[in-house]
Write a protein that holds these residues in place. Structure first.
Motif, mmCIF file in Angstrom:
data_model
loop_
_atom_site.group_PDB
_atom_site.id
_atom_site.type_symbol
_atom_site.label_atom_id
_atom_site.label_comp_id
_atom_site.label_asym_id
_atom_site.label_seq_id
_atom_site.Cartn_x
_atom_site.Cartn_y
_atom_site.Cartn_z
ATOM 1 N N ALA A 192 34.025 30.595 43.159
ATOM 2 C CA ALA A 192 32.735 29.894 43.122
ATOM 3 C C ALA A 192 32.485 29.154 44.434
ATOM 4 O O ALA A 192 31.362 29.154 44.950
ATOM 5 C CB ALA A 192 32.706 28.920 41.946
ATOM 6 N N ASP A 196 29.284 30.021 46.641
ATOM 7 C CA ASP A 196 28.288 28.971 46.904
ATOM 8 C C ASP A 196 28.086 28.812 48.407
ATOM 9 O O ASP A 196 26.960 28.627 48.877
ATOM 10 C CB ASP A 196 28.730 27.635 46.294
ATOM 11 C CG ASP A 196 28.647 27.661 44.761
ATOM 12 O OD1 ASP A 196 28.018 28.592 44.210
ATOM 13 O OD2 ASP A 196 29.214 26.755 44.128
ATOM 14 N N ARG A 199 25.978 31.627 49.701
ATOM 15 C CA ARG A 199 24.574 31.432 49.315
ATOM 16 C C ARG A 199 23.916 30.325 50.160
ATOM 17 O O ARG A 199 22.799 30.485 50.640
ATOM 18 C CB ARG A 199 24.466 31.098 47.832
ATOM 19 C CG ARG A 199 23.019 30.827 47.421
ATOM 20 C CD ARG A 199 22.834 30.831 45.927
ATOM 21 N NE ARG A 199 23.673 29.828 45.299
ATOM 22 C CZ ARG A 199 23.897 29.779 43.984
ATOM 23 N NH1 ARG A 199 23.332 30.646 43.168
ATOM 24 N NH2 ARG A 199 24.672 28.848 43.472
ATOM 25 N N ALA A 217 28.723 40.156 36.464
ATOM 26 C CA ALA A 217 28.394 38.774 36.122
ATOM 27 C C ALA A 217 28.266 37.934 37.392
ATOM 28 O O ALA A 217 27.348 37.114 37.528
ATOM 29 C CB ALA A 217 29.456 38.192 35.196
ATOM 30 N N LEU A 218 29.155 38.165 38.337
ATOM 31 C CA LEU A 218 29.109 37.427 39.615
ATOM 32 C C LEU A 218 27.807 37.759 40.351
ATOM 33 O O LEU A 218 27.099 36.884 40.835
ATOM 34 C CB LEU A 218 30.321 37.810 40.473
ATOM 35 C CG LEU A 218 30.433 37.090 41.805
ATOM 36 C CD1 LEU A 218 31.038 35.706 41.616
ATOM 37 C CD2 LEU A 218 31.285 37.869 42.792
ATOM 38 N N ALA A 220 25.049 38.897 39.116
ATOM 39 C CA ALA A 220 23.878 38.407 38.387
ATOM 40 C C ALA A 220 23.610 36.944 38.732
ATOM 41 O O ALA A 220 22.476 36.499 38.788
ATOM 42 C CB ALA A 220 24.090 38.568 36.881
ATOM 43 N N GLU A 221 24.675 36.211 38.994
ATOM 44 C CA GLU A 221 24.517 34.798 39.282
ATOM 45 C C GLU A 221 23.980 34.550 40.691
ATOM 46 O O GLU A 221 23.237 33.609 40.909
ATOM 47 C CB GLU A 221 25.878 34.120 39.114
ATOM 48 C CG GLU A 221 25.790 32.618 39.150
ATOM 49 C CD GLU A 221 27.138 31.965 38.890
ATOM 50 O OE1 GLU A 221 28.061 32.646 38.392
ATOM 51 O OE2 GLU A 221 27.253 30.776 39.204
ATOM 52 N N TYR A 222 24.333 35.399 41.638
ATOM 53 C CA TYR A 222 24.031 35.075 43.035
ATOM 54 C C TYR A 222 22.970 35.959 43.689
ATOM 55 O O TYR A 222 22.477 35.617 44.760
ATOM 56 C CB TYR A 222 25.314 35.144 43.868
ATOM 57 C CG TYR A 222 26.249 33.985 43.577
ATOM 58 C CD1 TYR A 222 26.080 32.761 44.221
ATOM 59 C CD2 TYR A 222 27.262 34.108 42.634
ATOM 60 C CE1 TYR A 222 26.914 31.698 43.944
ATOM 61 C CE2 TYR A 222 28.104 33.042 42.344
ATOM 62 C CZ TYR A 222 27.927 31.837 43.004
ATOM 63 O OH TYR A 222 28.750 30.785 42.713
ATOM 64 N N THR A 240 17.094 41.192 39.813
ATOM 65 C CA THR A 240 18.224 40.895 38.929
ATOM 66 C C THR A 240 17.801 40.591 37.480
ATOM 67 O O THR A 240 18.341 41.199 36.553
ATOM 68 C CB THR A 240 19.075 39.742 39.517
ATOM 69 O OG1 THR A 240 19.455 40.138 40.832
ATOM 70 C CG2 THR A 240 20.310 39.466 38.686
ATOM 71 N N SER A 261 30.791 37.992 29.455
ATOM 72 C CA SER A 261 29.830 36.892 29.547
ATOM 73 C C SER A 261 28.391 37.386 29.434
ATOM 74 O O SER A 261 27.466 36.597 29.397
ATOM 75 C CB SER A 261 30.030 36.143 30.862
ATOM 76 O OG SER A 261 29.794 37.029 31.941
#
Ligand code: ADP
Ligand code: MG
Length: 322
Positions: A192, A196, A199, A217-218, A220-222, A240, A261
């Motif tokens: 993370a 971060d 990003r 999942a990773l 999708a988050e970023y 996304t 998740s």
């Protein structure tokens, strides 16, 4: 919408091996917008790294680029001369690799390695280069950067080595960063922190990022947009949220159902069945998923399959989409 920073069109790459040609990438196309983070997703062996290495010009000598174009800010990347490509790489586009330790030179201090990159692309006095190298370490939030300049890679944790890999990649302020499984093998917390950081740097420097990962999942988050690959084909691409909530390709849907998740009910969790087809085969079907797809129709085996628009920014390569 402004023109994309990077545009990959119809890229087809084979490898010549003793056992015949391996048809790795077939007609791969996608764009990366300015300041955008895209995710290139697929199982191991789907051609993600080969795509990255083709863009960067660091393919193994056995590789043959059969066809395709890569444009970076309107420039023809595949047509660049060797020296042009070398200065483009590092200055305008950089890559970070999965294993931060193997990407670093084991017998040179981290500070020297960053200084080398800075000196290669923008010659300056030794003191100025050192100052910039320290600043590059500070930027990736390495504590006590002055002291870390002297550290050797083996003295640092995997997470710190990856930050140094990022510092090296970013030292010349590239406009494109390709991150090839940058956090695979790191613990969840370090993962993370690194993501971060990538990003934040993308936002603050309006840098475009291609995050290559098997971890949906990773991504999708970023990521703003996803490019889903299967056995050397792009099977689906789109924003996304759209891909996650309304996938159109059966493979994307299966990928989504394989991530704990991302399913609401764990009873709906299903590992992906079957394996990728052998890419040495001469009789690969137009859809490389067909042989393990429960939505296969007879039309799936006929003619060439292409990505086609199924929404304003969404495309799918499937004759029987969801
Ligand atoms: P991914 O990064 O998605 O896991 P890769 O891009 O590394 O997958 O590899 C895609 C396919 O290309 C695999 O089938 C792999 O065996 C093949 N491949 C990669 N490099 C070579 C090479 N140097 N020679 C022959 N085949 C290769
Ligand atoms: Mg890879």
């Amino acid at each position: 919408m402004s023109a994309p920073l990077l545009s990959v069109r119809n890229l087809t790459v084979d490898f010549a091996t003793r056992h015949g040609d391996v048809h790795v990438l077939d007609d791969v196309s996608f764009d990366i917008g300015r300041g955008e983070i895209i995710g290139i997703i697929g199982e191991s062996g789907s051609g993600k790294s080969v795509t990255a290495y083709t863009i960067m010009g660091i393919l193994d000598h056995a590789a043959r680029i059969r066809s395709g174009e890569i444009a970076f800010d309107g420039r023809d990347v595949l047509g660049m001369s060797g020296p042009e490509r070398d200065s483009w790489r590092g200055a305008e586009a950089s890559i970070i690799f999965q294993n931060p330790r193997t990407a670093l030179n084991p017998i040179r201090s981290t500070g020297d390695q960053i200084a080398d990159v800075i000196a290669r692309h923008s010659p300056a006095s030794a003191a100025e280069i050192r100052r910039r190298a320290v600043a590059a370490l500070r930027e990736v939030r390495i504590p006590d950067p002055e002291r870390r300049m002297k550290a050797m890679p083996y003295e640092l944790s995997g997470g710190l080595c990856q930050r140094i890999g990022i510092a090296i990649a970013l030292a010349c302020r590239p406009r494109l960063l390709i991150a090839d499984e940058p956090t695979t093998g790191l613990d969840v917390t370090t993962q993370a922190v690194i993501m971060d950081l990538i990003r934040d740097l993308a936002q603050s420097q309006s840098m475009s990022v291609a995050l290559i990962t098997h971890d949906l999942a990773l991504a999708a988050e970023y990521c703003d947009r996803l490019v889903i690959m299967h056995a050397g084909h792009v099977v689906e691409t789109g924003p996304t949220p759209e891909i996650i909530t309304a996938p159109r390709h059966p493979y994307t849907s299966r990928l989504l159902r394989s991530v704990p998740s991302m399913v609401e009910d764990l009873n709906e969790l299903h590992p992906i069945q079957g394996s990728l087809p052998d890419l040495r085969r001469k009789d690969l079907p137009p859809c490389r998923l067909a042989e393990r797809c429960d939505r296969r129709l007879s039309v799936c085996d006929a003619g060439r399959l292409r990505l086609e628009a199924c929404g304003p920014a969404h495309s799918v390569a499937c004759r029987n989409p969801l």
